[in-house]
Design an enzyme around this catalytic site. Structure first.
Site, PDB file in Angstrom:
ATOM      1  N   HIS A 193      42.109  47.380  40.811  1.00 36.07           N
ATOM      2  CA  HIS A 193      42.882  48.108  40.203  1.00 36.07           C
ATOM      3  C   HIS A 193      42.390  47.707  38.835  1.00 36.07           C
ATOM      4  O   HIS A 193      41.455  46.515  38.091  1.00 36.07           O
ATOM      5  CB  HIS A 193      43.888  46.930  40.998  1.00 36.07           C
TER       6      HIS A 193
ATOM      7  N   GLU B 115      44.246  45.317  36.942  1.00 36.15           N
ATOM      8  CA  GLU B 115      44.634  43.606  36.624  1.00 36.15           C
ATOM      9  C   GLU B 115      43.466  42.928  36.789  1.00 36.15           C
ATOM     10  O   GLU B 115      42.279  42.292  37.113  1.00 36.15           O
ATOM     11  CB  GLU B 115      45.911  43.886  37.240  1.00 36.15           C
TER      12      GLU B 115
END
Length: 322
Positions: free
Chosen positions: A246, A248
């Site tokens: 992801h 993040e």
């Protein structure tokens, strides 16, 4: 501040916008005169002052950036290029339906017999057949106003809603700035399911950026690298088989705990999932700012709240089209 430049097709309503800015906000109008100087450049006038060239106009405006000016019609490519570099300039494109503009055009007594075909030819020449083509101005404009009514008050209401004097239209806030960076990072994503970008910030300085996709050395997701994302699996399903990192995660891995330090803020164009939220709390992120919701928002919010991490949705300025 500011200087507003008006552009747009014939009879779109630029004069009415000038009247609004003069009446409601105390702007000083700058008009292009019909004659050219000896170098073939346009000449401009504001009040009783005549500015004999583009350079004269720029030299006049620059030290007066605290004052309010509106230029009615940007016709010089050199003028537009110079103004777009200035932090006090806003280019506004005024448009209107062609039949409305045609009927306005015919209200001039000398043009009453103009046919629609003739008007369209004039419009096409202005829009496509010159170095100063209107289509280029539309692409460069900061705001687009659709003047789709012959009632002046309706246009003025749109202009009021557009909030032309909003400082964020000239220089973005920190939230807008970093969220734009997150959106830019998302364009590098290779994930077949959705593009997500992330920016990690401390003290208004970027620590790391990230976007989602398969890990280093693996085949890109959009080239078949992640079977799960290349299948028809639903959002949030079969995540245990997903090979994509992801956005993040990528940003946090890039930064590491030492670089994150205290009081870091994570900007993400999509609300973090629960798994990423666990890692966000572990690294001591102070605040998470997101733009678009995700189907795990409530779980994410509960975890971040319990860990003392502030979660906030970014609401961008009003749309650039009115």
């Amino acid at each position: 501040m500011p200087t507003v430049g008006l552009t747009g097709p014939l009879c779109s309503g630029k004069d009415a916008v000038v009247e609004y800015l003069e009446t409601k906000h105390g702007f000083n109008a700058i008009f292009r005169l019909p004659q050219l100087n000896e170098d073939g450049e346009y000449i401009y006038r504001t009040g009783d002052l005549v500015l004999g060239s583009v350079d004269d106009l720029i030299s006049y405006l620059t030290p007066r950036w605290r004052e309010r000016f509106v230029i009615n019609g940007i016709h010089s490519p050199r003028l537009l290029s110079a103004l777009l570099k200035r932090p006090f300039f806003l280019l506004v494109y005024i448009d209107a339906p062609i039949m409305l503009r045609f009927n306005r055009y015919k209200t001039y007594s000398s043009l009453a017999n103009t046919t629609l075909e003739e008007f369209c030819s004039i419009q096409d020449a202005a829009a496509f057949q010159s170095d100063n083509a209107g289509t280029r101005h539309r692409a460069l404009a900061n705001l687009l106003i659709n003047n789709d009514s012959n009632i002046k008050l309706h246009l003025w209401e749109k202009l009021q809603k557009a909030d032309l004097l909003n400082p964020n239209r000239f220089r973005p806030s920190w939230d807008s700035y970093f969220m734009e960076m997150a959106s830019l990072a998302a364009k590098r994503s290779n994930c077949m399911k959705r593009r997500v970008g992330c920016v990690l910030v401390r003290g208004n300085r970027v620590i790391a950026t990230g976007y989602n996709g398969t890990p280093r050395g693996a085949t890109n997701c959009n080239e078949g690298g992640c079977p799960r994302c290349n299948s028809a699996s639903s959002c949030g399903k079969e995540l245990d088989t997903c090979l994509c990192l992801h956005a993040e995660e990528n940003a946090l891995l890039e930064a590491g705990r030492e670089r994150v330090g205290n009081n870091a803020i994570l900007y993400c164009d999509t609300c973090p999932c629960l798994t990423c939220s666990v890692k966000i709390t572990q690294l001591g992120i102070k605040e998470v700012v997101y733009h678009t919701s995700y189907n795990m928002d409530s779980h994410t919010a509960s975890l971040l709240q319990a860990a003392g991490v502030q979660l906030r949705q970014y609401i961008p300025p009003e749309n650039s089209i009115f």
